[in-house]
Design an enzyme around this catalytic site. Structure first.
Site, PDB file in Angstrom:
ATOM      1  N   CYS A  35       0.801  -1.226   0.000  1.00  0.00           N
ATOM      2  CA  CYS A  35       0.000   0.000   0.000  1.00  0.00           C
ATOM      3  C   CYS A  35       0.835   1.278   0.000  1.00  0.00           C
ATOM      4  O   CYS A  35       0.316   2.357  -0.296  1.00  0.00           O
ATOM      5  CB  CYS A  35      -0.938   0.011   1.199  1.00  0.00           C
ATOM      6  SG  CYS A  35      -1.982  -1.455   1.312  1.00  0.00           S
TER       7      CYS A  35
ATOM      8  N   HIS B 120      -8.730   3.411  -2.716  1.00  0.00           N
ATOM      9  CA  HIS B 120      -7.372   2.985  -2.360  1.00  0.00           C
ATOM     10  C   HIS B 120      -6.786   2.122  -3.478  1.00  0.00           C
ATOM     11  O   HIS B 120      -6.724   0.899  -3.361  1.00  0.00           O
ATOM     12  CB  HIS B 120      -7.442   2.217  -1.036  1.00  0.00           C
ATOM     13  CG  HIS B 120      -6.141   1.717  -0.511  1.00  0.00           C
ATOM     14  ND1 HIS B 120      -4.912   2.180  -0.928  1.00  0.00           N
ATOM     15  CD2 HIS B 120      -5.883   0.758   0.428  1.00  0.00           C
ATOM     16  CE1 HIS B 120      -3.959   1.538  -0.267  1.00  0.00           C
ATOM     17  NE2 HIS B 120      -4.515   0.664   0.542  1.00  0.00           N
TER      18      HIS B 120
ATOM     19  N   CYS C  82      -0.816   2.285   6.468  1.00  0.00           N
ATOM     20  CA  CYS C  82      -0.457   0.934   6.900  1.00  0.00           C
ATOM     21  C   CYS C  82      -0.110   0.114   5.662  1.00  0.00           C
ATOM     22  O   CYS C  82      -0.433   0.493   4.534  1.00  0.00           O
ATOM     23  CB  CYS C  82      -1.589   0.295   7.685  1.00  0.00           C
ATOM     24  SG  CYS C  82      -3.167   0.171   6.799  1.00  0.00           S
TER      25      CYS C  82
ATOM     26  N   GLY D 295       0.158  -3.973   4.154  1.00  0.00           N
ATOM     27  CA  GLY D 295      -0.091  -5.390   4.314  1.00  0.00           C
ATOM     28  C   GLY D 295       1.192  -6.162   4.561  1.00  0.00           C
ATOM     29  O   GLY D 295       2.231  -5.846   3.992  1.00  0.00           O
TER      30      GLY D 295
END
Length: 420
Positions: A106, A376, A406, A408
């Protein structure tokens, strides 16, 4: 009144600064249904790269030495498709401009920006682009879970190894349960995200950061059958924003990831398509080229921190303090925060853990909405957030901004930027 040492250092201009001349993005649209569902990620990349050249007409494209592209889901890491897109884009000199891709899930395009900035700081290059692209419509078939992976990892005795392929939705539920983030609070954040984004659209606040995409659109029915002829379309707006969404409407949604869960389709980020690009340059180079009037701001620094994979959403609450401490900054030195809303659970946890609840209420955290409303598109999210941050700081007059998300598998990343 003198400035604190850390803030003074960050705001001080130097010839070695990595400055930003433009930060642009495509509209972010809903995967499978939105205006860019039939576009290719490299098509979106080419669009935003061309827009970058158009926004900087006094820069000779031959001076752009390297391009880093954040991408998560593309085949072959997106490297060949992205390079083809660069070579296809009118204006670039394919004999002098190189390209590579970066994947930090991300945070991929924030990583791309960081990598180009590092190349500039170490004098490997003087001018570069940090970008990102993603079509989750085309490439989200495995839900971002690897299919062909070493079996021993799936059966590993190390829980943190197995948890790297845990559903992101379950990590959201873990954060909600472990840190007492209620369903009601998550829904309230979602309502606010949509309201702020809808206001930004109405006021035209995204207009300077969004570039139109000329592409195609094929309407289909619920079974995926074509309806009518393929249409040529120009997409100019984010299309995942739900104006007027209410707590009552969100409360009716069923949990998305476990029967008794708190995360729903309404309080989680949208699956999205889009691209973004940031043009970076050494300040002394901008001065030599007569481009100082084009400078929007500067990249200061970034930091990455690890956390447990099964609660990956807490990453910003670790990465942000790490970065601010490195720079000698405090929360009160920051004028605008862009914290990715992968899930309302983790975004709220991070806001609370960072002591930013008053800032959230005052509109200093995600003032124009976040990923719950805007979407996103994994590989493009970091650069999208930087675009929104820099244009937002220009509009409101703030100086210091933070972007964070954040990641993954259990990480967080944060970047500090300053408006010129």
């Amino acid at each position: 009144m003198s400035l604190p040492r850390g803030l003074k250092s960050v705001l001080t201009k130097a010839p070695t600064d990595v400055v930003i001349l433009s930060a642009l993005r495509t509209p972010i649209t809903r995967s499978y249904k939105g205006g860019l569902k039939d576009a290719y990620p490299e098509e979106l990349l080419s669009t935003v790269l061309k827009a970058t050249l158009d926004a900087n007409p006094n820069l000779d494209p031959k001076l752009i030495e390297d391009v880093a592209v954040g991408v998560v889901l593309n085949e072959l890491g997106g490297s060949k498709a992205a390079r083809m897109a660069l070579n296809h884009t009118p204006g670039f000199d394919t004999s002098s401009t190189s390209l590579y891709t970066a994947n930090r899930a991300c945070a991929s395009s924030l990583q791309a920006i960081t990598l180009v900035a590092s190349q500039i700081k170490t004098e490997m290059i003087s001018v570069g682009i940090g970008a990102g692209m993603e079509s989750m419509t085309r490439n989200y078939g495995t839900r971002a879970i690897p299919v062909d992976v070493w079996p021993e990892l799936k059966e590993s005795e190390v829980k943190e190894a197995r948890d790297c392929v845990m559903s992101m939705g379950i990590t959201s539920e873990n954060v909600a349960e472990r840190y007492n983030v209620s369903r009601e609070d998550q829904d309230a954040l979602a309502v606010e995200s949509h309201a702020r984004a809808a206001r930004a659209v109405k006021e035209g606040w995204f207009d300077r950061e969004i570039v139109p995409v000329h592409t195609r659109f094929q309407e289909v029915d619920k079974q995926g059958n074509k309806v009518g002829e393929e249409q040529k379309v120009t997409v100019t707006k984010d299309d995942g924003i739900r104006e007027g969404v209410s707590l009552e409407k969100l409360a009716k949604l069923k949990p998305a990831f476990k029967p008794d869960g708190r995360s729903t389709a309404g309080n989680s980020s949208q699956v999205s398509d889009g691209a973004a690009a940031t043009l970076l340059m050494r300040r002394s180079t901008a001065t030599e080229l007569g481009l100082t009037g084009q400078i929007m701001g500067k990249f200061v620094a970034s930091a990455v921190a690890g956390c447990k994979p099964d609660e990956m959403g807490i990453g910003p609450a670790i990465a942000i303090p790490k970065l601010l401490n490195q720079l000698g900054l405090k929360n009160e030195d920051v004028d605008r925060w862009e914290i990715n809303e992968a899930f309302a659970s983790q975004a709220l946890y991070c806001v609370r853990e960072l002591g930013l609840e008053k800032e959230l209420a005052a509109g200093k955290v995600n003032p124009d909405g976040g990923a719950i409303a805007l979407g996103h598109p994994l590989g493009a999210t970091g650069a999208r957030m930087v675009s929104t941050l820099m244009h937002g700081l220009q509009r409101t007059g703030g100086e210091v901004g933070v972007v964070s998300m954040c990641i993954g598998t259990g990480m967080g990343m944060a970047g500090v930027f300053v408006r010129e």
